[in-house]
Design a protein around this motif. Structure first.
Motif, PDB file in Angstrom:
ATOM      1  N   HIS A 164      -4.796  28.944  32.120  1.00  0.00           N
ATOM      2  CA  HIS A 164      -5.064  27.962  31.064  1.00  0.00           C
ATOM      3  C   HIS A 164      -3.715  27.445  30.576  1.00  0.00           C
ATOM      4  O   HIS A 164      -2.863  28.222  30.145  1.00  0.00           O
ATOM      5  N   PHE A 165      -3.515  26.127  30.682  1.00  0.00           N
ATOM      6  CA  PHE A 165      -2.263  25.511  30.238  1.00  0.00           C
ATOM      7  C   PHE A 165      -2.531  24.598  29.046  1.00  0.00           C
ATOM      8  O   PHE A 165      -3.516  23.850  29.047  1.00  0.00           O
ATOM      9  N   GLU A 166      -1.639  24.675  28.068  1.00  0.00           N
ATOM     10  CA  GLU A 166      -1.699  23.744  26.944  1.00  0.00           C
ATOM     11  C   GLU A 166      -0.389  22.965  26.882  1.00  0.00           C
ATOM     12  O   GLU A 166       0.693  23.546  26.968  1.00  0.00           O
TER      13      GLU A 166
ATOM     14  N   TYR B  70      -7.219   9.858  25.179  1.00  0.00           N
ATOM     15  CA  TYR B  70      -8.096  10.187  26.310  1.00  0.00           C
ATOM     16  C   TYR B  70      -9.432  10.666  25.768  1.00  0.00           C
ATOM     17  O   TYR B  70      -9.598  10.888  24.555  1.00  0.00           O
ATOM     18  N   GLU B  71     -10.414  10.791  26.654  1.00  0.00           N
ATOM     19  CA  GLU B  71     -11.743  11.263  26.284  1.00  0.00           C
ATOM     20  C   GLU B  71     -12.098  12.483  27.126  1.00  0.00           C
ATOM     21  O   GLU B  71     -11.493  12.707  28.189  1.00  0.00           O
ATOM     22  N   VAL B  72     -13.090  13.252  26.672  1.00  0.00           N
ATOM     23  CA  VAL B  72     -13.552  14.368  27.502  1.00  0.00           C
ATOM     24  C   VAL B  72     -14.069  13.788  28.822  1.00  0.00           C
ATOM     25  O   VAL B  72     -14.627  12.691  28.855  1.00  0.00           O
TER      26      VAL B  72
ATOM     27  N   ALA C 216      -4.028  15.639  40.540  1.00  0.00           N
ATOM     28  CA  ALA C 216      -5.007  15.347  39.483  1.00  0.00           C
ATOM     29  C   ALA C 216      -5.749  16.609  39.059  1.00  0.00           C
ATOM     30  O   ALA C 216      -6.127  17.431  39.906  1.00  0.00           O
ATOM     31  N   PHE C 217      -5.956  16.753  37.757  1.00  0.00           N
ATOM     32  CA  PHE C 217      -6.711  17.884  37.197  1.00  0.00           C
ATOM     33  C   PHE C 217      -7.705  17.370  36.164  1.00  0.00           C
ATOM     34  O   PHE C 217      -7.412  16.428  35.425  1.00  0.00           O
ATOM     35  N   SER C 218      -8.875  18.016  36.110  1.00  0.00           N
ATOM     36  CA  SER C 218      -9.847  17.708  35.055  1.00  0.00           C
ATOM     37  C   SER C 218      -9.312  18.245  33.734  1.00  0.00           C
ATOM     38  O   SER C 218      -8.873  19.399  33.666  1.00  0.00           O
ATOM     39  N   ILE C 219      -9.382  17.430  32.709  1.00  0.00           N
ATOM     40  CA  ILE C 219      -8.922  17.861  31.379  1.00  0.00           C
ATOM     41  C   ILE C 219      -9.960  18.803  30.780  1.00  0.00           C
ATOM     42  O   ILE C 219     -11.163  18.545  30.839  1.00  0.00           O
ATOM     43  N   SER C 220      -9.488  19.923  30.208  1.00  0.00           N
ATOM     44  CA  SER C 220     -10.428  20.919  29.678  1.00  0.00           C
ATOM     45  C   SER C 220     -10.408  21.007  28.149  1.00  0.00           C
ATOM     46  O   SER C 220     -10.864  21.985  27.586  1.00  0.00           O
ATOM     47  N   SER C 221      -9.891  19.960  27.507  1.00  0.00           N
ATOM     48  CA  SER C 221      -9.853  19.959  26.032  1.00  0.00           C
ATOM     49  C   SER C 221     -10.503  18.700  25.488  1.00  0.00           C
ATOM     50  O   SER C 221     -10.634  17.696  26.182  1.00  0.00           O
ATOM     51  N   SER C 222     -10.900  18.789  24.230  1.00  0.00           N
ATOM     52  CA  SER C 222     -11.373  17.612  23.496  1.00  0.00           C
ATOM     53  C   SER C 222     -10.236  17.141  22.593  1.00  0.00           C
ATOM     54  O   SER C 222      -9.657  17.946  21.858  1.00  0.00           O
ATOM     55  N   PRO C 223      -9.902  15.849  22.624  1.00  0.00           N
ATOM     56  CA  PRO C 223      -8.832  15.364  21.746  1.00  0.00           C
ATOM     57  C   PRO C 223      -9.188  15.518  20.265  1.00  0.00           C
ATOM     58  O   PRO C 223      -8.297  15.637  19.424  1.00  0.00           O
ATOM     59  N   ALA C 224     -10.494  15.562  19.979  1.00  0.00           N
ATOM     60  CA  ALA C 224     -10.917  15.756  18.583  1.00  0.00           C
ATOM     61  C   ALA C 224     -10.590  17.179  18.122  1.00  0.00           C
ATOM     62  O   ALA C 224     -10.242  17.415  16.962  1.00  0.00           O
ATOM     63  N   ALA C 225     -10.674  18.143  19.052  1.00  0.00           N
ATOM     64  CA  ALA C 225     -10.386  19.545  18.720  1.00  0.00           C
ATOM     65  C   ALA C 225      -8.892  19.837  18.779  1.00  0.00           C
ATOM     66  O   ALA C 225      -8.395  20.720  18.076  1.00  0.00           O
ATOM     67  N   HIS C 226      -8.165  19.098  19.616  1.00  0.00           N
ATOM     68  CA  HIS C 226      -6.728  19.363  19.818  1.00  0.00           C
ATOM     69  C   HIS C 226      -5.927  18.060  19.793  1.00  0.00           C
ATOM     70  O   HIS C 226      -5.487  17.583  20.846  1.00  0.00           O
ATOM     71  N   PRO C 227      -5.747  17.471  18.600  1.00  0.00           N
ATOM     72  CA  PRO C 227      -4.965  16.240  18.539  1.00  0.00           C
ATOM     73  C   PRO C 227      -3.537  16.510  19.036  1.00  0.00           C
ATOM     74  O   PRO C 227      -3.000  17.599  18.828  1.00  0.00           O
TER      75      PRO C 227
END
Length: 626
Positions: free
Chosen positions: A249-251, A261-263, A404-415
């Protein structure tokens, strides 16, 4: 004298493979004395198609049966309803497709293009050829025999294409000719190196954009410059330490501009190459790492190339290699071996390279090169008498591609942040050589304490963000759970202010103890009225494939809970599937067909039609990767 006909070759590529294949077709036609014009489909006006005598299309299929970006405008014109049935009468065409039979919609673009051209009155020169990434020799296994048929049939249609027949190779064309690129060396003051913190970000951004704009890879112009730079703030293993697989898991934090971006979106990361291997490549090729260069396409009459980059800014040779040329990860193409054979001075090396480049040597080349994933550097070290000029290396070394990687975060949860779930790829070849994925391994070794700025590009994925009112059935085994981690985070935030529809999620892994990715996260959302809780009409179901004698996969769990699945589908739920492209997507689709047939009482054929209608309505989405 009557003017000789010209063979038009149009290609549509996403990653560069279709361009490689199209250039191979163009070279073989040129060697037989056929006049050739090679263009990307977005450089060609489709309205001119009825005036062509013969056109060869080389097209790739991307994602889940999608056309490459460069083909979207062309395809839109071909689909216009006002085109009459005989619009392309008198036009002869041939289609060669590049695809991967591991995907459900294998070579879908080539198949639908072939059908559409035929519907508009064009006549096929030969049956369409379908190249398969899964074949031991790759797409070339189908391309070689397809080209042989193409030349024979083209000669029968109009012998003027080949003045001496399709089997005659013009003696002057037996050499490799001139490279497509010209290198200019410049005398300049020294500058700082790539990706370091003491380097101004704007300067790094410009270096990357400049190097990529001069690269042999056909990046679209607006994709040369990164959308932003990311800084790693967390690198956390998700699998057990002594387990055979390593998932992280990378942040990351945005350090330049923040990209909205969007989910469901994807992010592309440009990996760093091992400086020691870049140095070894430069040394092996007798290049000066401190030299400043500009790279220009050579304009030629036969249009085998596009437009010269006349305004290029000089870049340091070492930076150019490390930012654009994959010297120690990707395997070279067959043409690389053909060109090497001309520069080999040792007789035994020249003979072996000639053999590898021939159709007869294709399978042995596969064993030596692709199967072992031999790198450019390793190949050059195996043939020490070869000294290739930089112009040829720039043209033939595989381009360094962003991953390319699928994003695993929500921008609303992690601005101001973006999170990724990455499988660190490693394997052992037939000859017991250890190999590893360039980008995933590089990321896994990064320390958040290091100050490394990572170039990134953001893209829309195949999974559109769902509105809060839409019920969801999510299926994501392994790292396929990544986008749904973001979906669940987002819906949890939405549920604080909105009524939200139920979500059920089918996750799969090998063992409960070893690779149960994000276990605590999922379980927390099954409790206290969480997004996946029964009280919200949701559910979370896990298939541990290796924790019992018989293997259990996500499709088995779906069948176990078929009533719940059908209930949500009846309420208008959307289906989202993510993960490995091999068997999983088709197995999941079959499970849905069985569930719909069983629960509704409909025959299987009606269940299939029901699912097709769901897909057409934009409610069945798949994102799969090999």
């Amino acid at each position: 004298m009557e003017e000789r006909p010209k063979l038009l070759i149009l290609y549509a590529t996403q990653t560069g493979n279709a361009l490689d294949a199209a250039e191979q077709v163009a070279r073989e036609a040129d060697r037989r004395g056929c006049s050739v014009k090679l263009l990307s489909v977005d450089e060609y006006d489709a309205v001119s198609l009825p005036h062509e005598s013969a056109v060869v299309f080389v097209v790739s299929t991307t994602g889940q049966g999608d056309t490459p970006d460069s083909m979207k405008g062309f395809w839109k014109i071909l689909l216009q309803r006002n085109l009459v049935q005989n619009w392309l009468e008198g036009v002869h065409y041939a289609v060669f497709g590049l695809g991967d039979s591991g995907y459900q919609k294998y070579n879908f673009v080539a198949k639908k293009l072939d059908r559409r051209l035929s519907d508009l009155g064009a006549v096929a020169i030969v049956e369409r050829g379908l190249g398969d990434d899964q074949h031991p020799s790759g797409y070339e296994a189908a391309l070689d025999p397809w080209m042989t048929s193409l030349w024979d049939m083209l000669n029968k249609i109009n012998p003027k294409f080949f003045s001496n027949g399709p089997d005659y190779i013009i003696p002057s064309k037996q050499s490799i000719g001139q490279p497509k690129f010209h290198i200019t060396y410049h005398v300049m003051a020294k500058t700082n190196s790539q990706f370091s913190c003491n380097l101004d970000l704007k300067c790094t951004e410009m270096q990357i954009a400049t190097a990529r704009s001069m690269s042999a890879a056909k990046f679209s112009r607006d994709r040369n410059r990164p959308d932003c730079f990311l800084k790693l703030v967390k690198n956390q293993p998700l699998t057990k330490e002594d387990y055979g697989r390593d998932v992280r898991h990378f942040e990351f934090e945005f350090v330049s501009s923040v990209v909205e971006y969007e989910v469901g979106d994807n992010v592309e990361v440009l990996p760093g190459q091992d400086p020691a291997l870049v140095d070894a490549f430069i040394q092996r090729c007798n290049l000066d790492p401190e030299a400043f260069i500009t790279v220009h396409l050579v304009e030629r009459e036969n249009d085998l190339d596009a437009h010269a980059n006349a305004t290029a800014v000089p870049v340091k040779l070492k930076s150019f290699v490390s930012m654009t040329m994959d010297v120690a990860s990707a395997s070279p193409r067959r043409y690389f071996f053909e060109v090497m054979s001309y520069f080999a001075t040792a007789t035994h090396e020249k003979e072996r390279l000639h053999y590898f480049a021939s159709p007869e040597g294709r399978d042995d080349l596969y064993q030596y090169n692709q199967k072992e994933r031999r790198t450019v550097l390793e190949v050059l070290e195996d043939f020490p008498s070869v000294q290739m000029p930089l112009e040829w290396l720039v043209q033939l070394v595989p381009p360094l591609k962003a991953r390319a990687f699928s994003i695993s975060s929500s921008p609303a949860a992690h601005p101001n942040q973006v999170h990724l779930t990455v499988n660190v790829v490693s394997w052992t070849t037939s000859f017991k050589r250890k190999r590893s994925g360039l980008c995933s391994t590089w990321l896994s070794k990064l320390d958040p304490k290091q100050c490394i700025y990572i170039p990134a590009w953001f893209n829309k994925g195949s999974l559109p963000p769902p509105p809060p009112s839409l019920p969801l059935i999510l299926v994501g085994p392994g790292t396929g759970c990544a986008p749904f981690h973001g979906f669940v985070e987002e819906r949890a935030i939405q549920s604080r202010t909105h009524e939200t529809a139920p979500v059920i999620f089918f996750f799969g892994c090998q063992n409960e103890e070893n690779d149960y990715l994000y276990r605590d996260f999922w379980l927390s959302h099954t409790q206290n009225g969480g997004v996946l809780s029964e009280t919200k009409g949701g559910g979370f179901f896990v298939a541990f494939s290796r924790d019992q004698p018989q293997k259990v996969y996500v499709q088995h769990k779906m069948r176990e809970h078929s009533h719940m699945v059908w209930s949500l589908l009846s309420e208008g739920a959307a289906v989202y599937v993510a993960g490995s492209s091999t068997k999983m997507p088709s197995d999941v689709l079959s499970a849905f067909e069985e569930i719909i047939s069983k629960e509704s009482g409909l025959p299987k054929e009606s269940a299939v039609r029901w699912l097709r209608a769901l897909e057409r309505a934009g409610k069945y989405h798949v994102e799969a990767w090999s």
